[in-house]
Design an enzyme around this catalytic site. Sequence first.
Site, PDB file in Angstrom:
ATOM      1  N   GLU A  38      27.009   9.160  -4.299  1.00  0.00           N
ATOM      2  CA  GLU A  38      25.977  10.200  -4.268  1.00  0.00           C
ATOM      3  C   GLU A  38      27.074  11.372  -3.810  1.00  0.00           C
ATOM      4  O   GLU A  38      27.887  11.429  -2.980  1.00  0.00           O
ATOM      5  CB  GLU A  38      25.353  10.068  -2.966  1.00  0.00           C
ATOM      6  CG  GLU A  38      24.330  11.290  -2.359  1.00  0.00           C
ATOM      7  CD  GLU A  38      23.339  11.771  -3.508  1.00  0.00           C
ATOM      8  OE1 GLU A  38      23.630  13.028  -3.647  1.00  0.00           O
ATOM      9  OE2 GLU A  38      22.767  11.130  -4.247  1.00  0.00           O
ATOM     10  N   THR A  45      16.247  14.033  -2.931  1.00  0.00           N
ATOM     11  CA  THR A  45      15.311  15.262  -2.674  1.00  0.00           C
ATOM     12  C   THR A  45      14.216  14.640  -1.633  1.00  0.00           C
ATOM     13  O   THR A  45      13.992  15.439  -0.865  1.00  0.00           O
ATOM     14  CB  THR A  45      14.705  15.278  -4.070  1.00  0.00           C
ATOM     15  OG1 THR A  45      15.763  15.898  -4.932  1.00  0.00           O
ATOM     16  CG2 THR A  45      13.467  16.249  -4.066  1.00  0.00           C
ATOM     17  N   GLY A 118      29.675  11.750  -9.465  1.00  0.00           N
ATOM     18  CA  GLY A 118      30.030  10.654 -10.218  1.00  0.00           C
ATOM     19  C   GLY A 118      29.682  11.065 -11.777  1.00  0.00           C
ATOM     20  O   GLY A 118      28.906  11.993 -11.938  1.00  0.00           O
ATOM     21  N   GLY A 180      -0.544  24.842  -9.797  1.00  0.00           N
ATOM     22  CA  GLY A 180      -1.610  24.246  -8.908  1.00  0.00           C
ATOM     23  C   GLY A 180      -1.473  22.577  -8.709  1.00  0.00           C
ATOM     24  O   GLY A 180      -2.579  21.993  -8.576  1.00  0.00           O
ATOM     25  N   HIS A 439     -15.664   0.886  13.856  1.00  0.00           N
ATOM     26  CA  HIS A 439     -16.524   2.018  14.187  1.00  0.00           C
ATOM     27  C   HIS A 439     -16.221   2.499  15.644  1.00  0.00           C
ATOM     28  O   HIS A 439     -15.826   1.853  16.436  1.00  0.00           O
ATOM     29  CB  HIS A 439     -17.996   1.585  13.975  1.00  0.00           C
ATOM     30  CG  HIS A 439     -18.758   2.400  14.398  1.00  0.00           C
ATOM     31  ND1 HIS A 439     -19.207   3.892  13.536  1.00  0.00           N
ATOM     32  CD2 HIS A 439     -19.485   2.971  15.434  1.00  0.00           C
ATOM     33  CE1 HIS A 439     -20.161   4.525  14.184  1.00  0.00           C
ATOM     34  NE2 HIS A 439     -20.188   4.007  15.327  1.00  0.00           N
TER      35      HIS A 439
END
EC number: 1.8.1.4
Length: 462
Positions: A38, A45, A118, A180, A439
Amino acid sequence: MANDASTVFDLVILGGGSGGYAAALRGAQLGLDVALIEKDKVGGTCLHRGCIPTKALLHAGEIADQARESEQFGVKTTFEGIDVPAVHKYKDGVVAGLYKGLQGLIASRKVTYIEGEGRLSSPTSVDVNGRRVQGRHVLLATGSVPKSLPGLEIDGNRIISSDHALVLDRVPKSAIVLGGGVIGVEFASAWKSFGSDVTVVEGLKHLVPVEDENSSKLLERAFRKRGIKFNLGTFFQKAEYTQDGVKVTLADGKEFEAEVLLVAVGRGPVSAGLGYEEQGVAMDRGYVLVDEYMRTNVPTISAVGDLVPTLQLAHVGFAEGILVAERLAGLKVVPIDYDGVPRVTYCHPEVASVGITEAKAKEIYGADKVVALKYNLAGNGKSKILNTAGEIKLVQVKDGAVVGVHMVGDRMGEQVGEAQLIYNWEALPAEVAQLIHAHPTQNEAMGEAHLALAGKPLHAHD
């Protein structure tokens, strides 16, 4: 290039984002010798410039809205504004904690972590830091970056991407959001909560255009109520600097001006200059092409995540990475049903869905074979307590399974788990109706919707 021939890994992974690190963790867990390469920070991200920091901003915006609106609940507060450095401190603290935990996970699984940029150098090797890392299999997971449009240059000043928006040192007085979709409406929502005057420009005829049209219309109604402006159905033509901001011109000549322009027209794959094409990997418009098992046309190379043309979601990257690791470890794997992946847009109100839209269902099964039912959250006690509006829409094949669940309302992202089970287990409405939902909860609305679809509505009109 130094060739460390003494070590040949079972799996060499190029890219430490969601797909790459998931493959590394699962592969190591299954006994594979894994190298993870990495160039930036493990987590990619999603952790550093996407899912996590944007949701932190949206939560800060939610707190701001609650402070402004608290008197309707009998609570007296004073809203004094947004402390941008403090918001960033909170956001960055969330990211830092998760990053530290992920680093610990990588170390605990004995994954060989190599920091550096890399490049694929053969079907079984990656060059990094002057070293050739050899593997029996290579996984490409180099992710994506924000896209722009032809002739529109993102300069990081007045014309910005989501990366820039996440570190903006102020709340813009006004903003135009170009796009959008998920990224666009999430930033529009957060900025509006922070006090910006926001206009969304979307070339297609609805916000969140990949969602069921009913969900799009509900979000548009909610945005109007919040004072978020939007222009739909006309494409972008050009953007230019004004004396103190940006002016956007659309194809029909309509113009909009604001302090900043956020370009949120999607994300493109990171693949240029990384040696993929030179090693014979089949590609299309920068994406690496794969089959349902994430295999490329080169037998020793697989690819996952935003680099391949599947849903650009972190949890899809996780699943794809795990699939590759398990396949390489010799386990039996099942291809991913991408329609069965939960999708959530974390604006206010939230938009969540699993399965296919009503329009898609009619296209597949025929209009006379599709039943749709809408359950209004006005009939749900907890939603009334939270003062949120919206609907749960179910799409069913007549006399058959529920093939789509589409939800709009605050916290609907937290209801998508049961929706995922309903779709993926091909549940009949009567089967879900038999389940007892607590509930008062918003989850109860899922049960009520299925009660109604099964022909025995409780807190809903026939």
